[in-house]
Design a protein around this motif. Sequence first.
Motif, PDB file in Angstrom:
ATOM      1  N   ASP A 817     109.496   6.035 140.062  1.00 40.57           N
ATOM      2  CA  ASP A 817     108.066   5.763 139.973  1.00 40.57           C
ATOM      3  C   ASP A 817     107.694   5.400 138.540  1.00 40.57           C
ATOM      4  N   GLU A 846     105.094   2.960 147.426  1.00 39.69           N
ATOM      5  CA  GLU A 846     106.445   3.244 147.884  1.00 39.69           C
ATOM      6  C   GLU A 846     106.598   2.744 149.310  1.00 39.69           C
ATOM      7  N   ARG A 875     114.451   3.954 151.003  1.00 38.89           N
ATOM      8  CA  ARG A 875     113.308   4.169 150.125  1.00 38.89           C
ATOM      9  C   ARG A 875     113.293   3.125 149.005  1.00 38.89           C
ATOM     10  N   SER A 877     110.932   2.535 145.624  1.00 34.58           N
ATOM     11  CA  SER A 877     109.850   3.075 144.794  1.00 34.58           C
ATOM     12  C   SER A 877     109.305   2.022 143.853  1.00 34.58           C
TER      13      SER A 877
END
Length: 945
Positions: A817, A846, A875, A877
């Motif tokens: 992040d 995200e 995932r 980010s």
Amino acid sequence: MTRFRGGSLLATAGLIIGGMSFAGTAQAAASTTFYTSPSADPNAACTSSAPCSLSAAQARVKKVLSAKPGADVTVLVGDGTYRLTTGLSFGAADSGRPGHPVVWQAAPGAHPVVSGGYRATAWTPVAGSGLVSTKVPAGTRTRQVYINGVDTPVAQTKPADLGWTLNSSDSTGFQVKDADTAAALLAMASGLNAAQVHDIQFEWSPQTGIDWASSECPVDSIAAGASPGTATVKMAQPCWNNLTNKSATVYGGNSSNVTPRNLLANSAPTLLENARAWLHPGQWYLDDSSSTLYYDPVPGQQMSALDVEVPQVESLVSVAGTLAKPVHDLTFTGLRFTTATWNAPSTPTGFADVQAGLMVDQPNTVSGGKVQPATQGECSFAKPAAGSCPWGAFGQPLANVQLTAARNVAFLSDRFEDLGGTALGMKYGSDDDTVRGSVFDQIGAAAIWLGCAGDPTPGSSDDPASAVVQDCSADPVASAHDQLGAGGVNEIMTGNTVDNNVLHHAGYDYLGTVGITMMFTRHTTISHNDISDMPYDGITSGAWQGHVDSVFKGPTRNDQTTSNINAYNTISNNHIHSTMQVYRGDGGPIYTEGHQGPTVLNSDGSVNATASYAGGLSITGNVLDLGHGGYATAPDVGSQWIMMSGNIEFHNRYSFSCNWPTPRTSRVSFTGNWAANRGDGSCGSAPTYHDNTTIPGDPGPADLPAGVLADAGPTAQYQYVETALPATVEYIGFSKNGQALLDGSGFTPGIPVSVKGVPAGGVRYLSGGFLTVPVPSGTQASDIAVGLPAGATRIDDTDPSITYSGYALSSARNLGDLNDDVHYAKANGSTAVFSFSGTGVQVFGEQNTDQGTIGVSVDGGTPTVVDTVPADGRRHSDVPVYTTTGLPVGTHTITVTKLSGSYSTLDGYQGLNSDEPGSTDPANGYGAPAYFSQPRGLGDLTDDM
């Protein structure tokens, strides 16, 4: 540079909030937890309300472990800088138990710094000079000063810039015959005391006569010569003898690739260092005798705005046991280790480099009143007198963080920065240790060194235990009674792993050192690392110790050469690029010397090649590019049992070296690779060189297997380490199908790419080092830019301009992040509202399987529904989940609303084509004096001011 934020390494299936996962976690076992703070009271209880110092916490850990052996213990290291005047030392009493290590971990949201440095402040002008100075603690000695995180040059100049002639050397130093040079030297020396003269260093970089080393020696004295108009510069001993007078061997002298090279006679130094008279803007000088640090500011610099860090320690962290009682089961995570030095090259020993940081550091031997040639590591092959054994046993740089006799020790998500020696070293019975998800940057010598240079042949008769302990153990006294075992089995390093790290700009001060150095290990894995910006090699396995004793001995030829214990090592799936930036000849992204595995014989005495390759070095799945003048893979003298397969190489001088493996080409296999450059020597005709694909010299995406590119460098779980480097494009290649390949560092999913100033769509993120971008016909490399376009402004999710309803903050997730935090919402209808000035905007968040849809509206318009569930199920980010352009110039308001899914995340936004004028806008009028500065890397608009 964007700095990685520390914190614990936790990545599970669910949304991670403040270091805790809402899905997929198990109940943690009860444990004892201590808390630290850099401003702690010395008598604090180490609790959350009364945190203590690092040393106090360590004492309490030992007390718990002594009373409850095997207890689960965690130390949560609080935010701030822990300034050490003596390094931390961990021994067997600090150990955990298998599966339950003692963990030293950054507290949630904290970014602790373990520093061996002193911050220099209280600068005052030096009258009549333009310099500034400040006092430092008495006894401070250092070879580095770091300003705003950058290794700053010491006072230095070139002989030619002074008009000096230093080209007549002898066994003691230089006989200066040029009258002007002699007069200038004597005039300078007359104003110096003896200590200040001893501080002066002469450096040879590159060392004349070779293209892989740099060396330096201090000056001992400067005096008038025997004749009028001359001077004598006496160099420090034993450095000068070790640099200029190494013994010849049975293979020859300086012309031999097997004999350690001498500095060529009458070689003038390339640099003169460490005298106040040689200060230039942006350089420093430390007067040890008065404990005064001088600095010559660059125009426009304000000392009050600079963070000047002066190292005070050499050994920052020592994790050292004995073979009988190793330190074990210890983990460090989320910590930054920084600001330490290595002072040995400033002593009379100096730095007489052999190769890859190996150095001759023996004391002088005097016989008949004459200093004898240096014979360190030349064993029975030195002539006329034998040297020290075993062959190739040299010194190596100090490691600022050192492991010896350490088992199951892990460094996870740490940072190693601004360190003047080797950053992290492991040797002497250190097994099953792990370095993962960490960043190494601005390192003086090697980033990581595995093995002990003084112990190439454990267990051999010419490698006695007493010498091994002295050379290799961090605590020779405690290790004096260690049992090395048959064949030295107890001291051999095995099972260590270095993966998913970023190593950048090592060898900063010692240009012949390497990103990762492997010296005599087994079952070592070096995998999924990004290694870049190295002056010499990216990785070396063996250097000098592999040179042969006899090339044609016995039916198996080179089986009777000098040997070592290397076996079953792997270098795989790394992205190694921009190496050989200084030394552009003998080296490359991966360099080897000597046996990489044992030769296995059949019952009839013939060689079993299959078994020998199986126990050797596997080099597979790597991308090796931009090696400048070197080789993509360079098996050099004595190399054997190396299997190279599935690698990609381009923009190197050669793909592969076959000049020096012995016997040539028969024990090095180059199979199934993609190579743009030809092999040298007889590689192309070798029976072990086959099934390789020739690719263009400037390949595009269609020329390369995307899977290999995507798998080179840190894996998706560790993509956050790529944010440690600024996004940099080093190469752009095109394919006829309208696609461009971008090769570099610091790429992240969703990174903005523009073509001719227009944001590009369809950008494909392969890895932290590779992107593919659709481009229109006629596009050239100069048309493509990565990162924020001019006029774009990135705003983090914590900015007060964003108004939240139903969103909460989550920090220290360690998932890449921006600034290591996001805002998240669980309830549908939660909103985030903000205003921006410009003609476009990107919303960052995200993508994950627990996300859903969001609605985005601009200026109250109809919401656009955006699906934030990734197609690949992984995932992602800090990616742009929504982009709009073409808005009227002015101020706009955007609203993000959670519509579905378990979570919605916001990581900020980016205004495009901002109305804010930059510092270079011609409408600005500047009066004198005014200065322009870029790039500062401090968040300025367009990185300038």
